[in-house]
Scaffold this motif. Sequence first.
Motif, PDB file in Angstrom:
ATOM      1  N   VAL A 825       0.832  -1.194   0.000  1.00 17.66           N
ATOM      2  CA  VAL A 825       0.000   0.000   0.000  1.00 17.66           C
ATOM      3  C   VAL A 825       0.877   1.259   0.000  1.00 17.66           C
ATOM      4  CG1 VAL A 825      -0.198   0.071   2.510  1.00 17.66           C
ATOM      5  CG2 VAL A 825      -1.959   1.138   1.094  1.00 17.66           C
ATOM      6  N   THR A 826       0.500   2.250  -0.773  1.00 15.70           N
ATOM      7  CA  THR A 826       1.246   3.502  -0.817  1.00 15.70           C
ATOM      8  C   THR A 826       0.340   4.649  -0.366  1.00 15.70           C
ATOM      9  OG1 THR A 826       2.400   5.094  -2.236  1.00 15.70           O
ATOM     10  CG2 THR A 826       0.707   3.732  -3.292  1.00 15.70           C
ATOM     11  N   THR A 827       0.863   5.503   0.516  1.00 13.99           N
ATOM     12  CA  THR A 827       0.098   6.658   0.986  1.00 13.99           C
ATOM     13  C   THR A 827       0.584   7.939   0.321  1.00 13.99           C
ATOM     14  OG1 THR A 827       1.598   6.889   2.874  1.00 13.99           O
ATOM     15  CG2 THR A 827      -0.420   5.598   3.205  1.00 13.99           C
ATOM     16  N   ALA A 828       1.414   7.794  -0.713  1.00 22.34           N
ATOM     17  CA  ALA A 828       1.892   8.969  -1.432  1.00 22.34           C
ATOM     18  C   ALA A 828       0.781   9.568  -2.281  1.00 22.34           C
ATOM     19  CB  ALA A 828       3.088   8.607  -2.307  1.00 22.34           C
ATOM     20  N   LEU A 829      -0.200   8.763  -2.624  1.00 25.30           N
ATOM     21  CA  LEU A 829      -1.324   9.231  -3.423  1.00 25.30           C
ATOM     22  C   LEU A 829      -2.538   8.363  -3.125  1.00 25.30           C
ATOM     23  CD1 LEU A 829      -0.870   6.819  -5.597  1.00 25.30           C
ATOM     24  CD2 LEU A 829       0.489   8.498  -6.814  1.00 25.30           C
ATOM     25  N   ILE A 830      -3.683   8.800  -3.562  1.00 30.70           N
ATOM     26  CA  ILE A 830      -4.913   8.042  -3.319  1.00 30.70           C
ATOM     27  C   ILE A 830      -4.877   6.782  -4.176  1.00 30.70           C
ATOM     28  CG2 ILE A 830      -7.435   8.074  -3.456  1.00 30.70           C
ATOM     29  CD1 ILE A 830      -7.302  11.137  -3.221  1.00 30.70           C
ATOM     30  N   VAL A 836      -8.810   8.162   2.753  1.00 29.51           N
ATOM     31  CA  VAL A 836      -8.497   9.533   2.365  1.00 29.51           C
ATOM     32  C   VAL A 836      -9.499  10.521   2.995  1.00 29.51           C
ATOM     33  CG1 VAL A 836      -9.832   9.254   0.234  1.00 29.51           C
ATOM     34  CG2 VAL A 836      -8.207  11.111   0.399  1.00 29.51           C
ATOM     35  N   THR A 837      -8.970  11.619   3.482  1.00 25.81           N
ATOM     36  CA  THR A 837      -9.825  12.706   3.984  1.00 25.81           C
ATOM     37  C   THR A 837      -9.845  13.820   2.944  1.00 25.81           C
ATOM     38  OG1 THR A 837      -9.295  12.185   6.279  1.00 25.81           O
ATOM     39  CG2 THR A 837     -10.210  14.374   5.838  1.00 25.81           C
ATOM     40  N   LEU A 838     -11.036  14.115   2.428  1.00 28.32           N
ATOM     41  CA  LEU A 838     -11.222  15.163   1.413  1.00 28.32           C
ATOM     42  C   LEU A 838     -11.960  16.349   2.034  1.00 28.32           C
ATOM     43  CD1 LEU A 838     -12.454  12.947  -1.588  1.00 28.32           C
ATOM     44  CD2 LEU A 838     -10.109  13.672  -1.091  1.00 28.32           C
ATOM     45  N   ILE A 874     -11.182  10.154  -7.997  1.00 33.04           N
ATOM     46  CA  ILE A 874     -10.254  10.706  -6.999  1.00 33.04           C
ATOM     47  C   ILE A 874      -8.929   9.946  -6.936  1.00 33.04           C
ATOM     48  CG2 ILE A 874     -12.181  11.560  -5.625  1.00 33.04           C
ATOM     49  CD1 ILE A 874     -11.682   9.247  -3.669  1.00 33.04           C
ATOM     50  N   MET A 875      -8.799   8.825  -7.694  1.00 35.80           N
ATOM     51  CA  MET A 875      -7.572   8.007  -7.652  1.00 35.80           C
ATOM     52  C   MET A 875      -6.364   8.812  -8.132  1.00 35.80           C
ATOM     53  SD  MET A 875      -8.019   4.786  -6.602  1.00 35.80           S
ATOM     54  CE  MET A 875      -6.967   3.638  -7.477  1.00 35.80           C
ATOM     55  N   ASP A 876      -5.219   8.527  -7.506  1.00 37.54           N
ATOM     56  CA  ASP A 876      -3.902   8.996  -7.946  1.00 37.54           C
ATOM     57  C   ASP A 876      -3.591  10.456  -7.607  1.00 37.54           C
ATOM     58  OD1 ASP A 876      -3.276   6.466  -9.095  1.00 37.54           O
ATOM     59  OD2 ASP A 876      -4.467   6.997 -10.849  1.00 37.54           O
ATOM     60  N   TYR A 877      -4.445  11.103  -6.805  1.00 42.45           N
ATOM     61  CA  TYR A 877      -4.133  12.471  -6.372  1.00 42.45           C
ATOM     62  C   TYR A 877      -3.377  12.442  -5.049  1.00 42.45           C
ATOM     63  CZ  TYR A 877      -7.053  14.469 -10.038  1.00 42.45           C
ATOM     64  OH  TYR A 877      -7.567  14.843 -11.253  1.00 42.45           O
ATOM     65  N   LYS A 878      -2.511  13.528  -4.857  1.00 40.60           N
ATOM     66  CA  LYS A 878      -1.689  13.620  -3.648  1.00 40.60           C
ATOM     67  C   LYS A 878      -2.291  14.618  -2.668  1.00 40.60           C
ATOM     68  CE  LYS A 878       2.587  12.824  -6.283  1.00 40.60           C
ATOM     69  NZ  LYS A 878       3.898  13.402  -6.662  1.00 40.60           N
ATOM     70  N   VAL A 879      -1.741  14.613  -1.450  1.00 36.95           N
ATOM     71  CA  VAL A 879      -2.164  15.588  -0.441  1.00 36.95           C
ATOM     72  C   VAL A 879      -1.910  16.999  -0.983  1.00 36.95           C
ATOM     73  CG1 VAL A 879      -1.704  16.515   1.867  1.00 36.95           C
ATOM     74  CG2 VAL A 879      -1.786  14.038   1.502  1.00 36.95           C
ATOM     75  N   GLY A 880      -2.932  17.877  -0.855  1.00 38.39           N
ATOM     76  CA  GLY A 880      -2.835  19.253  -1.335  1.00 38.39           C
ATOM     77  C   GLY A 880      -3.408  19.469  -2.713  1.00 38.39           C
ATOM     78  N   ASP A 881      -3.621  18.340  -3.453  1.00 33.72           N
ATOM     79  CA  ASP A 881      -4.170  18.487  -4.809  1.00 33.72           C
ATOM     80  C   ASP A 881      -5.630  18.896  -4.755  1.00 33.72           C
ATOM     81  OD1 ASP A 881      -1.802  17.798  -5.904  1.00 33.72           O
ATOM     82  OD2 ASP A 881      -2.377  15.745  -6.474  1.00 33.72           O
ATOM     83  N   ASN A 882      -6.043  19.733  -5.733  1.00 32.70           N
ATOM     84  CA  ASN A 882      -7.447  20.119  -5.875  1.00 32.70           C
ATOM     85  C   ASN A 882      -8.086  19.198  -6.928  1.00 32.70           C
ATOM     86  OD1 ASN A 882      -9.419  22.436  -7.546  1.00 32.70           O
ATOM     87  ND2 ASN A 882      -9.785  21.937  -5.393  1.00 32.70           N
ATOM     88  N   ILE A 883      -9.247  18.640  -6.592  1.00 37.39           N
ATOM     89  CA  ILE A 883      -9.915  17.699  -7.485  1.00 37.39           C
ATOM     90  C   ILE A 883     -11.276  18.254  -7.874  1.00 37.39           C
ATOM     91  CG2 ILE A 883     -10.651  15.317  -7.820  1.00 37.39           C
ATOM     92  CD1 ILE A 883      -9.003  14.544  -5.377  1.00 37.39           C
ATOM     93  N   LYS A 884     -11.510  18.390  -9.158  1.00 32.41           N
ATOM     94  CA  LYS A 884     -12.819  18.831  -9.648  1.00 32.41           C
ATOM     95  C   LYS A 884     -13.302  17.834 -10.697  1.00 32.41           C
ATOM     96  CE  LYS A 884     -12.077  23.797  -8.913  1.00 32.41           C
ATOM     97  NZ  LYS A 884     -12.045  25.149  -9.553  1.00 32.41           N
ATOM     98  N   PHE A 885     -14.542  17.380 -10.549  1.00 30.60           N
ATOM     99  CA  PHE A 885     -15.114  16.440 -11.516  1.00 30.60           C
ATOM    100  C   PHE A 885     -16.628  16.462 -11.387  1.00 30.60           C
ATOM    101  CE2 PHE A 885     -14.239  14.222  -7.572  1.00 30.60           C
ATOM    102  CZ  PHE A 885     -15.367  13.448  -7.331  1.00 30.60           C
ATOM    103  N   THR A 895     -10.391  19.204  -1.947  1.00 29.39           N
ATOM    104  CA  THR A 895      -8.949  19.328  -1.752  1.00 29.39           C
ATOM    105  C   THR A 895      -8.513  18.149  -0.893  1.00 29.39           C
ATOM    106  OG1 THR A 895      -9.004  21.743  -1.831  1.00 29.39           O
ATOM    107  CG2 THR A 895      -7.064  20.714  -0.798  1.00 29.39           C
ATOM    108  N   VAL A 896      -7.449  17.467  -1.347  1.00 30.95           N
ATOM    109  CA  VAL A 896      -6.979  16.285  -0.609  1.00 30.95           C
ATOM    110  C   VAL A 896      -6.294  16.751   0.669  1.00 30.95           C
ATOM    111  CG1 VAL A 896      -5.569  14.204  -0.655  1.00 30.95           C
ATOM    112  CG2 VAL A 896      -6.650  15.030  -2.759  1.00 30.95           C
ATOM    113  N   LYS A 897      -6.837  16.305   1.814  1.00 27.43           N
ATOM    114  CA  LYS A 897      -6.327  16.776   3.108  1.00 27.43           C
ATOM    115  C   LYS A 897      -5.386  15.762   3.744  1.00 27.43           C
ATOM    116  CE  LYS A 897      -8.080  18.911   7.350  1.00 27.43           C
ATOM    117  NZ  LYS A 897      -9.321  19.311   8.096  1.00 27.43           N
ATOM    118  N   GLU A 898      -5.716  14.462   3.679  1.00 28.41           N
ATOM    119  CA  GLU A 898      -4.883  13.439   4.337  1.00 28.41           C
ATOM    120  C   GLU A 898      -5.054  12.096   3.620  1.00 28.41           C
ATOM    121  OE1 GLU A 898      -4.109  11.641   8.839  1.00 28.41           O
ATOM    122  OE2 GLU A 898      -6.128  12.237   8.253  1.00 28.41           O
TER     123      GLU A 898
END
Length: 904
Positions: A825-830, A836-838, A874-885, A895-898
């Motif tokens: 498992v990797t926590t570098a990205l979703i 994940v906390t959004l 929401i897959m493959d985004y990192k902490v701090g990234d803004n996601i719009k869809f 916004t990816v918080k944790e």
Amino acid sequence: MSEELIKSVQEMLKEETWTRATISNYSKEKLIELAAVVEKARNENCTDEIQQICDEQLSHSKDSIIALYLSGMISLQKGTLDNSSLVALVDIFQKNHKEPVVEYLCQSILEDDPTNKFALRTLAEYYRAADNDKVWALYAQLVKLDFEEADIAKALAEHYESSGDMETATEYYKKAILRYVNAGNINATKELWSKLVQLIPQEIDFFQLVKRKVSKTLGDDKTAILLQELYNWYKDNQKWDTAISLLKEILTVDQKDIWARKEITDCYRGKYSGHSHLDDYIRSSNLTQNFRNVFEAINDFEKHIAFDVHNFVFHRTWGVGIIRKVENEKLIINFGKKAGIRDMALKMAVDALTPLTKDHIWVLKATKQKDVLAKMVKDDKAWTLKTIIKSFDNNCDFKRIKAELVPSVLTPGEWTSWNSAAKKILESDATFGVNPNDINMYMVRENEISKEEKLANEFKAQKQFFSRIDILMKYVDSDETDKTSEMFAEMFNYFAGYVKTLDLSDQPMKVNEQIVASYLVVQNITAANKQLSVPTKYTFQQIYEKIQDPREMYELLKDTKNTSLRADFLRNIRMLPNWSDEYIRLFPTVLEGQMLTMLIDSGYTEKVQKLVVSCFENCKDYRNAVLYFFKECQNEEWFKNAGISYEKQLITLIQLIELTFREINNHLNTTENKKINKNATLLLFKDDALLNYMFQNDEETVKKMYTLIDDLADIDPSYKALMRNRILEKYPNIKFHVSEEKSSAPKGMLVTAKKLEEKKQLLERLQTVDIPANAKEIEEAREKGDLKENAEYKAAKEHQHKLNNDVAKLQAELNRAVVFDPTTVTTALISFATTVTLHNNDKNADETYTILGPWESDPENGIISYMAPFGNAIMDYKVGDNIKFAINEYKYNYTVKEIKAAKL
């Protein structure tokens, strides 16, 4: 000192004169003096010189007693097979009636060589003539040593019979008859057959063994004569089944044997004496009429006689039924709920029905409740095996046994453990054996047979060469087997024949694996059993020189749990003058650490290090050797000094992975390449070997090693994800290519191990419980009448359709399922298995989701499938990234918080 002894022997030979008077004066005291000379020569290490002098003397004085004795005893102590000097010496003393000297001489020979057949026979003849009871111990030894000795075995049998020891007598009679058969002595065979019929008529399996040998050696016509005598005992004792079986064998030899035809009719009258239609069926089958083929008549009769009230039958459509009435030429049969009561003409029944005994497995399955029968099968495996094997003419393989039990009686899961225990019973239980003509077919014996005979039968039935070696070595290693029996001799001689007939003078001569294996087997057995000497013209070195490719030969020597052919092969190579070079050549194929230890301990470290360098430089040709050195030799000082850096070793493993992926895609040695690929991957990532090296060095090394892995297009992406995750933990600002930021999943559907097991259990329940229950519902509803108006039938059929669809869908999903490894498992990205906390930017509120697969999805509790539209977005985004869809015209702004690992 040795020169003085040599000179003394020369003087003795010069003074010796051969006259009858001289011989008359010889006593064992004179031989004792000569024995002292031999002992002194051995102590002074001059036996070769003494023997040479004596042989020279014999070349012009063949009756020199001194020369014959000294040369013969020296040869004996050297272990040579040449007895000629001692034979000549004994002959001289016998002709001159020096029996005490002959006795002493033979005893002296046996002290040095207890298995010397010549001395044993000579001494035995002396004791027999003197009516000395010591002869019987010598005879017993000779019978053990000489597998062709039949007359002495018979003499021993008669001796023990006269003394009242019938058990020992019987064993020697058995040995004797088998040896007479092998020698083609039909008169002696008949005599001992009659004797054994008197002693052990019930041991039908032994008589069948003798019969097969007689048939093979002397012809089928001889077997009929023998079987008649055995048959009489079984008829007299009203053992009808065996008597009938013996008559069938006699008729197989000669179908027109009028006596056998009459006798089989008498046996049927005895067996079915209470049957109301016995005479009718004998008459209608023409059993007594010579114009009809006897086996057609027998088959006709046996079918008719089986069709009696309360007997069971089988019809290929209606299944198992029981005969309720026999009215004239009509049978009334109850086939149960499935087919009901049926009438059938007797003539039609003969062709359409198969008679079944009441203990036939089909009858038991038809008449007993499933849970009751299942308990019987589980509680008494030996009974179950006997029941099924006997149900199919006492000739049944494991494929048939499984078909009868799974899934009708046992579930696939229950079969696994039952099968393992059943096979152990078949191997150890003396009431089971194999068909002598087919190793896969099992039989039930009327009487227990010895371990020797059980293994001998398996040997005959087995057609595979290396499997035969396994059986022989199983015999050799067992404490329950007689290594002096004829059955052992027959097995041993099969391999000895390869050695005896070997001729390396033929050009070109290729030594195959059968020859090498036979040599090793014979060598192994004769080392422990000195009496089994096999004369061969060639040494292992001469045979080895004719092997075209020793590495290929090593792989062709197939070992089993009872054999050690490969180890024996290496042990013999160790005796060669150039063994170190051969071990170096063989190691990349053998991969045996003991070889390296021997080479290092013997001072060949430089050769081993050159081998290591060569393997890593030419990894394509030495794939498994590279894996072995990396895994097993890291801490060895000689390996550390070989000059292969750790980074070079890691890069070589990566090259192997790339190479094997390429060949797998091109369908080259797929199975082996997959194995190498898997092992190389585990060596890199298990225990973090690659990652630890990377982080012990600078950032450039990290980037370089990661790039090498990233270039492997076919490697499991989870390994790349693991590396990225660990790299980001130490180097959070490191930039990967855009294509690398995707946590691409392997082909298929990611699932957790727990959920996969649940789905497998669900599939098994559908297949083994729900579907069979539904089939029973359909059958019961069908029996209630008109299907058009039958609501129960329609409902059951609809349920059947749903069950089949559920099974098909579940099976398809299971085929696609890929178990997720939680250690990757990797926590570098979703990604899969992260929580994940959004932050919802529109509502100014936090939302928490766990990303798993379709099977685990539970949106109400915040578990989202990575394959669902929301999860995929929401897959493959990192902490701090803004996601719009947007999904179904509804817009999301997060916004990816944790990101943290989910608790699985």
